[in-house]
Design a protein around this motif. Structure first.
Motif, PDB file in Angstrom:
ATOM      1  N   MET A   1       0.837  -1.179   0.000  1.00 29.91           N
ATOM      2  CA  MET A   1       0.000   0.000   0.000  1.00 29.91           C
ATOM      3  C   MET A   1       0.887   1.249   0.000  1.00 29.91           C
ATOM      4  O   MET A   1       1.854   1.329   0.740  1.00 29.91           O
ATOM      5  CB  MET A   1      -0.906  -0.023   1.230  1.00 29.91           C
ATOM      6  N   LYS A   2       0.522   2.203  -0.832  1.00 28.19           N
ATOM      7  CA  LYS A   2       1.334   3.411  -0.979  1.00 28.19           C
ATOM      8  C   LYS A   2       1.234   4.319   0.236  1.00 28.19           C
ATOM      9  O   LYS A   2       0.223   4.346   0.931  1.00 28.19           O
ATOM     10  CB  LYS A   2       0.904   4.193  -2.215  1.00 28.19           C
ATOM     11  N   SER A   3       2.280   5.096   0.411  1.00 25.44           N
ATOM     12  CA  SER A   3       2.312   6.080   1.492  1.00 25.44           C
ATOM     13  C   SER A   3       1.753   7.410   0.982  1.00 25.44           C
ATOM     14  O   SER A   3       1.634   7.633  -0.229  1.00 25.44           O
ATOM     15  CB  SER A   3       3.736   6.283   1.989  1.00 25.44           C
ATOM     16  N   VAL A   4       1.462   8.294   1.908  1.00 19.99           N
ATOM     17  CA  VAL A   4       1.004   9.639   1.573  1.00 19.99           C
ATOM     18  C   VAL A   4       2.049  10.339   0.692  1.00 19.99           C
ATOM     19  O   VAL A   4       1.704  10.980  -0.302  1.00 19.99           O
ATOM     20  CB  VAL A   4       0.730  10.452   2.859  1.00 19.99           C
ATOM     21  N   LYS A   9       3.657  12.639  -4.597  1.00 19.38           N
ATOM     22  CA  LYS A   9       4.594  12.685  -5.728  1.00 19.38           C
ATOM     23  C   LYS A   9       3.896  12.385  -7.041  1.00 19.38           C
ATOM     24  O   LYS A   9       4.278  12.907  -8.088  1.00 19.38           O
ATOM     25  CB  LYS A   9       5.740  11.688  -5.514  1.00 19.38           C
ATOM     26  N   GLY A  10       2.874  11.546  -7.003  1.00 22.33           N
ATOM     27  CA  GLY A  10       2.159  11.149  -8.207  1.00 22.33           C
ATOM     28  C   GLY A  10       1.076  12.113  -8.656  1.00 22.33           C
ATOM     29  O   GLY A  10       0.528  11.977  -9.742  1.00 22.33           O
ATOM     30  N   LYS A  11       0.752  13.104  -7.820  1.00 20.63           N
ATOM     31  CA  LYS A  11      -0.292  14.054  -8.193  1.00 20.63           C
ATOM     32  C   LYS A  11       0.195  14.936  -9.338  1.00 20.63           C
ATOM     33  O   LYS A  11       1.341  15.370  -9.346  1.00 20.63           O
ATOM     34  CB  LYS A  11      -0.680  14.932  -6.993  1.00 20.63           C
ATOM     35  N   GLN A  12      -0.689  15.206 -10.276  1.00 21.09           N
ATOM     36  CA  GLN A  12      -0.333  16.041 -11.421  1.00 21.09           C
ATOM     37  C   GLN A  12      -0.035  17.473 -10.999  1.00 21.09           C
ATOM     38  O   GLN A  12       0.880  18.102 -11.505  1.00 21.09           O
ATOM     39  CB  GLN A  12      -1.452  16.025 -12.459  1.00 21.09           C
ATOM     40  N   ILE A  13      -0.841  17.988 -10.086  1.00 19.21           N
ATOM     41  CA  ILE A  13      -0.644  19.362  -9.619  1.00 19.21           C
ATOM     42  C   ILE A  13       0.067  19.306  -8.278  1.00 19.21           C
ATOM     43  O   ILE A  13      -0.457  18.788  -7.311  1.00 19.21           O
ATOM     44  CB  ILE A  13      -1.988  20.105  -9.501  1.00 19.21           C
ATOM     45  N   GLN A  14       1.283  19.816  -8.242  1.00 18.24           N
ATOM     46  CA  GLN A  14       2.114  19.739  -7.048  1.00 18.24           C
ATOM     47  C   GLN A  14       1.954  20.954  -6.130  1.00 18.24           C
ATOM     48  O   GLN A  14       2.295  20.885  -4.966  1.00 18.24           O
ATOM     49  CB  GLN A  14       3.588  19.597  -7.442  1.00 18.24           C
ATOM     50  N   SER A  15       1.438  22.052  -6.654  1.00 17.45           N
ATOM     51  CA  SER A  15       1.355  23.266  -5.842  1.00 17.45           C
ATOM     52  C   SER A  15       0.255  23.157  -4.789  1.00 17.45           C
ATOM     53  O   SER A  15      -0.734  22.468  -4.976  1.00 17.45           O
ATOM     54  CB  SER A  15       1.121  24.484  -6.728  1.00 17.45           C
ATOM     55  N   GLY A 116       1.480  19.347   1.538  1.00 12.69           N
ATOM     56  CA  GLY A 116       0.505  18.893   0.556  1.00 12.69           C
ATOM     57  C   GLY A 116      -0.880  18.805   1.138  1.00 12.69           C
ATOM     58  O   GLY A 116      -1.094  19.007   2.338  1.00 12.69           O
ATOM     59  N   LEU A 117      -1.830  18.497   0.266  1.00 12.35           N
ATOM     60  CA  LEU A 117      -3.221  18.339   0.664  1.00 12.35           C
ATOM     61  C   LEU A 117      -3.787  17.162  -0.113  1.00 12.35           C
ATOM     62  O   LEU A 117      -3.715  17.141  -1.340  1.00 12.35           O
ATOM     63  CB  LEU A 117      -4.012  19.618   0.359  1.00 12.35           C
ATOM     64  N   LEU A 118      -4.315  16.187   0.610  1.00 12.47           N
ATOM     65  CA  LEU A 118      -4.941  15.030  -0.022  1.00 12.47           C
ATOM     66  C   LEU A 118      -6.446  15.190   0.016  1.00 12.47           C
ATOM     67  O   LEU A 118      -7.004  15.598   1.032  1.00 12.47           O
ATOM     68  CB  LEU A 118      -4.589  13.745   0.726  1.00 12.47           C
ATOM     69  N   SER A 119      -7.087  14.847  -1.076  1.00 19.61           N
ATOM     70  CA  SER A 119      -8.549  14.848  -1.110  1.00 19.61           C
ATOM     71  C   SER A 119      -9.030  13.402  -1.108  1.00 19.61           C
ATOM     72  O   SER A 119      -8.269  12.472  -1.401  1.00 19.61           O
ATOM     73  CB  SER A 119      -9.059  15.552  -2.366  1.00 19.61           C
ATOM     74  N   ILE A 120     -10.286  13.232  -0.788  1.00 17.20           N
ATOM     75  CA  ILE A 120     -10.879  11.897  -0.822  1.00 17.20           C
ATOM     76  C   ILE A 120     -10.753  11.327  -2.243  1.00 17.20           C
ATOM     77  O   ILE A 120     -10.521  10.140  -2.431  1.00 17.20           O
ATOM     78  CB  ILE A 120     -12.340  11.904  -0.326  1.00 17.20           C
ATOM     79  N   GLY A 121     -10.849  12.198  -3.247  1.00 18.40           N
ATOM     80  CA  GLY A 121     -10.701  11.763  -4.641  1.00 18.40           C
ATOM     81  C   GLY A 121      -9.319  11.209  -4.933  1.00 18.40           C
ATOM     82  O   GLY A 121      -9.176  10.229  -5.667  1.00 18.40           O
ATOM     83  N   ASP A 122      -8.286  11.828  -4.356  1.00 20.75           N
ATOM     84  CA  ASP A 122      -6.917  11.332  -4.529  1.00 20.75           C
ATOM     85  C   ASP A 122      -6.802   9.905  -4.009  1.00 20.75           C
ATOM     86  O   ASP A 122      -6.179   9.047  -4.642  1.00 20.75           O
ATOM     87  CB  ASP A 122      -5.903  12.202  -3.775  1.00 20.75           C
TER      88      ASP A 122
END
Length: 145
Positions: A1-4, A9-15, A116-122
């Motif tokens: 299972m991946k870490s946060v 790192k895999g998100k397209q928008i890093q800002s 960073g900020l994680l969404s439920i969608g991520d």
């Protein structure tokens, strides 16, 4: 299972889009619409996380209470007791936290700094990708590949 950290790192928008507590709710709404996000971390002048403001906060604390978006500061409606995660935590922990606390966004803090900020969608996207990979692996195993 991946870490946060791996998900970030895999998100397209890093800002990371943030807003100041003294900015108006209207400023926050404009920024959320412009950036196509549902929440903004609220940071002080030193960049420390002091809250989070979401579309849900707006609906419940401005619209339903008859406040003005123009004259109300973000600090008046933001959630101050922000639940955060560490980059080393995994997806399962984040999903459990979001489910139990009815959250849609999780700020990621490392050494006291917002990274960073994680969404439920991520998280849903990542879980779906992991499940698809597992299914393909099992189908290959069944076929003897």
């Amino acid at each position: 299972m991946k870490s946060v950290a791996q998900i970030l790192k895999g998100k397209q928008i890093q800002s990371i889009h943030t807003i100041a507590p003294e900015d108006t709710v209207l400023d926050a709404l404009r920024q959320m619409a412009e950036k196509n996000v549902g929440a903004l971390p609220v940071t002080d002048v030193d960049g420390r996380l002091v809250g989070i403001v979401s579309e849900r906060d707006y609906a419940r604390k401005v619209v339903l209470q008859g406040r003005s978006s123009i004259g109300t500061p973000v600090s008046a409606i933001m959630t101050s007791a922000v639940i955060t995660v560490d980059p080393r935590q995994d997806i399962k922990e984040c999903m459990q936290l979001m489910t139990e606390r009815h959250l849609r966004h999780l700020p990621v803090i490392e050494e006291g700094r917002l990274i960073g900020l994680l969404s439920i969608g991520d998280l849903v996207k990542e879980i779906n990708a992991e499940q698809e990979s597992l299914i393909q692996h099992l189908e290959g195993y069944i076929r003897g590949e």
